[in-house]
Design a protein around this motif. Structure first.
Motif, mmCIF file in Angstrom:
data_model
loop_
_atom_site.group_PDB
_atom_site.id
_atom_site.type_symbol
_atom_site.label_atom_id
_atom_site.label_comp_id
_atom_site.label_asym_id
_atom_site.label_seq_id
_atom_site.Cartn_x
_atom_site.Cartn_y
_atom_site.Cartn_z
ATOM 1 N N ALA A 74 0.830 -1.211 0.000
ATOM 2 C CA ALA A 74 0.000 0.000 0.000
ATOM 3 C C ALA A 74 0.866 1.263 0.000
ATOM 4 C CB ALA A 74 -0.925 -0.011 1.221
ATOM 5 N N GLN A 75 2.121 1.125 0.467
ATOM 6 C CA GLN A 75 3.050 2.261 0.476
ATOM 7 C C GLN A 75 3.878 2.317 -0.806
ATOM 8 O OE1 GLN A 75 3.430 4.582 2.893
ATOM 9 N NE2 GLN A 75 2.056 3.709 4.418
ATOM 10 N N GLY A 76 3.545 1.487 -1.762
ATOM 11 C CA GLY A 76 4.227 1.584 -3.046
ATOM 12 C C GLY A 76 5.148 0.430 -3.397
ATOM 13 N N ALA A 77 5.278 -0.553 -2.506
ATOM 14 C CA ALA A 77 6.126 -1.708 -2.819
ATOM 15 C C ALA A 77 5.447 -2.570 -3.883
ATOM 16 C CB ALA A 77 6.413 -2.519 -1.567
ATOM 17 N N GLY A 78 6.221 -3.486 -4.478
ATOM 18 C CA GLY A 78 5.712 -4.289 -5.577
ATOM 19 C C GLY A 78 4.985 -5.549 -5.145
ATOM 20 N N ALA A 79 5.009 -6.546 -6.006
ATOM 21 C CA ALA A 79 4.261 -7.785 -5.794
ATOM 22 C C ALA A 79 4.738 -8.517 -4.537
ATOM 23 C CB ALA A 79 4.430 -8.686 -7.007
#
Lengths: 318, 249
Positions: free
Chosen positions: A32-37
């Motif tokens: 939700a903070q922008g990290a990936g899969a």
């Protein structure tokens, strides 16, 4: 360096452990903070049942399976080779593991091999690179920002809710297991067997301290526990006095728990014990010493002789 | 066989720490300091291995400002043979500590390195595992029993569900859990004798190690206070409140 999250699953080759679900919640928050899969690694041997469970997790984007004889007991020397292999591919910005004895054993080994620092035992995700973690046995909370491109993080499982277990349908991908290092081998295991729930996942816990006077009196606690489906714990004082075995110890150096209801019986409330249970939703203290510090954190305190109160409690719950 | 023990100077376990008013760190001025309890257990284990004839020499190392010489002297009084201080002003991160210890391992070639499983200030539980990785050694973490059999080490580990036993090829790294042993006290004659034992100092530069931090502590705050609740008069009142007021039964 990519931004995907690699989560190391906690399992025993036959069952995916609840700690994995809490760790995945931290991964969901990072996403939700922008990290990936979110990718879940199952390193073990013959862990088909675990892979099936993992494939049903709706929050997991990909399940990776490393299956080999040298991974059967998940020794860190062997599992770290698998993890490092994956991380060196460059797709990952995060490695997450539960702060269980397994995760604590493995994660720093991987971090050092990758030449990155680790953030241990986080209780909160603040942003993509910043976390809250307890220090000094929980007497202070540090807000820590990591500057490494790869962030290795262990997750305090009691601080994160469990993610949903069903609804997903992910394909499992097999990954390479490097050749065995052979510097360590598994000799044996003595796991305590109990009909009662595990301490770290129980909804209710009843613990005894030095006030229990002897291990022979623990059946008084067990009788109450069985009425309400509780796990039975102990303070370090009770363990060090030889009343019960050390895997029952709740505290900074034992198990960190946060059940809905924690009943402390004959426990004075040493800092070391409070550090292990003070995040419980409701705390009850039963102690004959009304000055005992446990009453300072208890929602409900009963000043009473535990040898009278426990049988009465068992009867009331009947 | 040489045994290397790494120790840390920390706030005494019996001190209740307070966070500084500016939320920058924990207040350490005028606070009683001591050897980290898990490190005391590490020292004790090394000395016992020497007493049993397994170890020929016990070298104890600490990384910190000159004040940590006090803890090194204590370790010498407990029975360590030599001490090494690696000078560092701020407390380096576990990865940097592990790199410094790796450099010491390269110099000294110990057959066994014993560390505490964690320090009671940072609670990181990382250094031993990181050192094992960097030195390419197997690791026996959270040990409650250690036996030497030839060139292998049998380590009983405290794991979540009980105990696990592993066999490690030496040289190896062990981190101590609480039940490994009960540390002894230093006797007065040994405290006097320790003053004459060798205590060497080196710097990270001597060892060629960069100890610059990878993390920033943005803020240190006290944990949320838990308000004391109510006293109940009887078991039946307690059960009633748990059922109806708290809704947890």
């Amino acid at each position: 360096m990519g931004n995907a999250i690699l989560v190391v699953a906690e399992h025993d080759n036959s069952q995916l452990k609840g700690a994995t679900l809490n760790t995945l919640q931290a991964a969901v928050e990072l996403k939700a903070q922008g990290a990936g899969a979110i990718e879940l690694l199952i390193a073990g041997q013959g862990s088909n049942a675990v892979v099936e469970q993992a494939a049903a997790l709706p929050d997991v984007d990909r399940v990776l399976v490393a299956d080999a004889g040298n991974l059967a007991h998940q020794l860190p020397e062997e599992v770290s080779s698998v993890v490092v292999n994956l991380l060196e591919g460059g797709d990952y910005g995060y490695l997450l593991a539960p702060a269980t004895t397994n995760g604590k054993n493995l994660a720093p080994r991987v971090a050092a091999l990758m030449d990155v620092a680790q953030v241990s035992d986080i209780t909160e995700v603040v942003s993509a690179d910043t976390f809250i973690r307890p220090i000094y046995a929980g007497n202070a909370l540090a807000k820590v920002q990591s500057h490494d491109a790869l962030k290795v993080v262990t997750v305090r499982t009691t601080a994160f809710a469990a993610v949903a277990e069903t609804g997903g349908a992910v394909e499992a991908t097999s990954v390479d297991a490097p050749a065995a290092l052979g510097v360590s081998s598994f000799v044996g295991e003595e796991l305590s067997v109990s009909e009662r729930p595990e301490l770290t996942s129980a909804r209710i816990i009843i613990s005894g301290g030095r006030g229990m006077q002897s291990g022979d009196n623990f059946p008084l606690l067990e009788a109450v526990a069985d009425k309400i489906g509780a796990a039975v714990g102990a303070s370090r004082a009770a363990v060090d006095s030889g009343f019960v075995s050390n895997d029952m110890q709740v505290g900074q150096t034992g198990k960190i728990v946060a059940p809905d209801l924690y009943i402390a019986v004959g426990i004075s409330g040493a800092i070391q014990h409070l550090a292990g249970m003070k995040d419980s939703k409701v705390i009850v203290a039963i102690n004959n010493d009304e000055e005992a510090p446990i009453f300072n954190v208890a929602d409900f305190g009963l000043v009473a002789d535990l040898f009278e109160a426990l049988p009465e409690l068992e009867k009331e719950l009947g | 066989m040489k045994v290397l023990v790494a120790i840390k100077r920390v706030v005494d376990a019996n001190v209740k720490v307070r966070v500084k008013a500016d939320n920058s760190a924990v207040e350490l001025a005028n606070i009683k300091m001591a050897i980290n309890p898990f490190c005391e257990i590490a020292i004790e284990e090394a000395i016992r291995l020497k007493e049993k004839g397994h170890a020929s020499e016990v070298l104890v190392v600490s990384i910190g400002p000159d004040t940590c010489q006090e803890q090194l002297r204590t370790a010498l009084a407990l029975g360590a043979d030599r001490a090494l201080q690696i000078k560092a002003e701020d407390s380096p991160e576990p990865l940097a500590i592990a790199k410094l210890l790796k450099a010491v391992v390269d110099q000294e070639q110990p057959g066994l390195v014993i560390l505490g499983k964690q320090s009671i200030d940072g609670d990181n539980n990382q250094t031993g595992q990181m050192l094992a990785a960097l030195a390419n050694m197997p690791q026996g973490t959270f040990a409650s029993d250690v036996e030497i059999e030839g060139d292998s080490l049998q380590v009983t580990r405290e794991i979540d569900g009980g105990l696990q036993k592993v066999s490690l090829k030496m040289p190896a790294v062990v981190t101590t859990d609480l039940r490994l042993n009960e540390p002894r006290y230093a006797s007065l004659p040994n405290i006097m004798k320790a003053k004459r034992k060798p205590l060497e100092t080196q710097t990270p530069e001597d060892l060629g190690i960069d100890i610059s931090p990878r993390q920033t502590v943005l803020e240190v705050t006290p944990p949320p206070e838990r308000a004391a609740g109510v006293k109940v008069g009887s078991v039946s009142e307690l059960v009633e409140k748990l059922k109806n007021e708290a809704g947890v039964l």
